[in-house]
Design a protein around this motif. Structure first.
Motif, PDB file in Angstrom:
ATOM      1  N   ILE A 193       2.311  -8.207   4.767  1.00 37.48           N
ATOM      2  CA  ILE A 193       2.109  -6.788   5.100  1.00 37.48           C
ATOM      3  C   ILE A 193       3.327  -5.976   4.675  1.00 37.48           C
ATOM      4  O   ILE A 193       3.188  -4.896   4.081  1.00 37.48           O
ATOM      5  N   ASN A 194       4.528  -6.492   4.930  1.00 37.18           N
ATOM      6  CA  ASN A 194       5.754  -5.802   4.489  1.00 37.18           C
ATOM      7  C   ASN A 194       5.786  -5.674   2.967  1.00 37.18           C
ATOM      8  O   ASN A 194       6.153  -4.630   2.422  1.00 37.18           O
ATOM      9  N   HIS A 195       5.383  -6.756   2.283  1.00 37.99           N
ATOM     10  CA  HIS A 195       5.322  -6.741   0.816  1.00 37.99           C
ATOM     11  C   HIS A 195       4.357  -5.650   0.332  1.00 37.99           C
ATOM     12  O   HIS A 195       4.677  -4.877  -0.574  1.00 37.99           O
ATOM     13  N   LEU A 196       3.181  -5.593   0.955  1.00 38.17           N
ATOM     14  CA  LEU A 196       2.196  -4.576   0.565  1.00 38.17           C
ATOM     15  C   LEU A 196       2.693  -3.165   0.854  1.00 38.17           C
ATOM     16  O   LEU A 196       2.488  -2.248   0.044  1.00 38.17           O
ATOM     17  N   GLN A 197       3.376  -2.976   1.984  1.00 39.51           N
ATOM     18  CA  GLN A 197       3.923  -1.658   2.311  1.00 39.51           C
ATOM     19  C   GLN A 197       4.960  -1.242   1.272  1.00 39.51           C
ATOM     20  O   GLN A 197       4.995  -0.074   0.851  1.00 39.51           O
TER      21      GLN A 197
END
Length: 192
Positions: A54-58
């Motif tokens: 999720i952090n990567h996608l953000q």
């Protein structure tokens, strides 16, 4: 008898809760890319990897928003720049965008022929020196600007610094920008 029913209800409720948690974790695992779930891991590992993903996608969304804003600025500048005689022109500085695309890397270079001689061979040579396996190079002309799109089939590698590559390419193209008065003497030198 009442006590046994309570115990049975509690056991059944707990069993259903565990089953639901198991199903939810299985669904979560199925949504994660394979590199985030290599091997057999515990549920806490899946949740932790989901947080990383999720952090990567953000971060990706933020990068894409920044690139979109940059392109919007360039687009607006190309509409607003005028030549000395007042006609519309898109003679803004050359720019480069380096970004991942499915299965590789995409480099978009844009420039105005009136201000710059595009050093395509220098750019391609630099990309080859960076270890990229180039698969295509296309060019288009939009609103008086030439746009080259170069693609590499290399997989996205975590060590690649896209911003540094973008800076190097922008510098290489900008070095080829012509001063307004130096264009004719340069042609004269070439013709001699």
């Amino acid at each position: 008898m009442m006590e046994e029913n309570k115990k049975w209800m509690h056991k059944e409720t707990e069993r259903q809760r565990r089953q639901e948690m198991s199903n939810l974790c299985t669904n979560l695992r199925s949504l994660l890319p394979i590199e985030y779930i290599k091997g057999k891991r515990s549920i806490s590992d899946h949740v932790n990897e989901a947080m990383h993903y999720i952090n990567h996608l953000q971060n990706k969304v933020k990068q894409l928003q920044d690139k979109k804003e940059e392109l919007m600025k360039v687009s607006n500048l190309s509409r607003n720049v005028t030549t000395q005689n007042g006609s519309s022109s898109s003679n803004i500085q050359p720019f480069v965008i380096v970004q991942p695309f499915p299965g590789g890397l995409e480099i978009v270079c844009s420039y105005s022929f009136n201000k710059c001689l595009f050093p395509l061979s220098r750019v391609l040579s630099m990309l080859l020196k960076e270890g990229l396996n180039l698969i295509s190079c296309t060019s288009n002309m939009i609103e008086g600007r030439f746009i080259y799109t170069i693609r590499s089939e290399e997989p996205i590698m975590p060590g690649i610094d896209y911003s540094e590559l973008q800076r190097k390419l922008t510098e290489a193209i900008s070095c080829s920008s012509l001063q307004e008065n130096s264009f004719e003497p340069e042609i004269d030198n070439i013709l001699r």
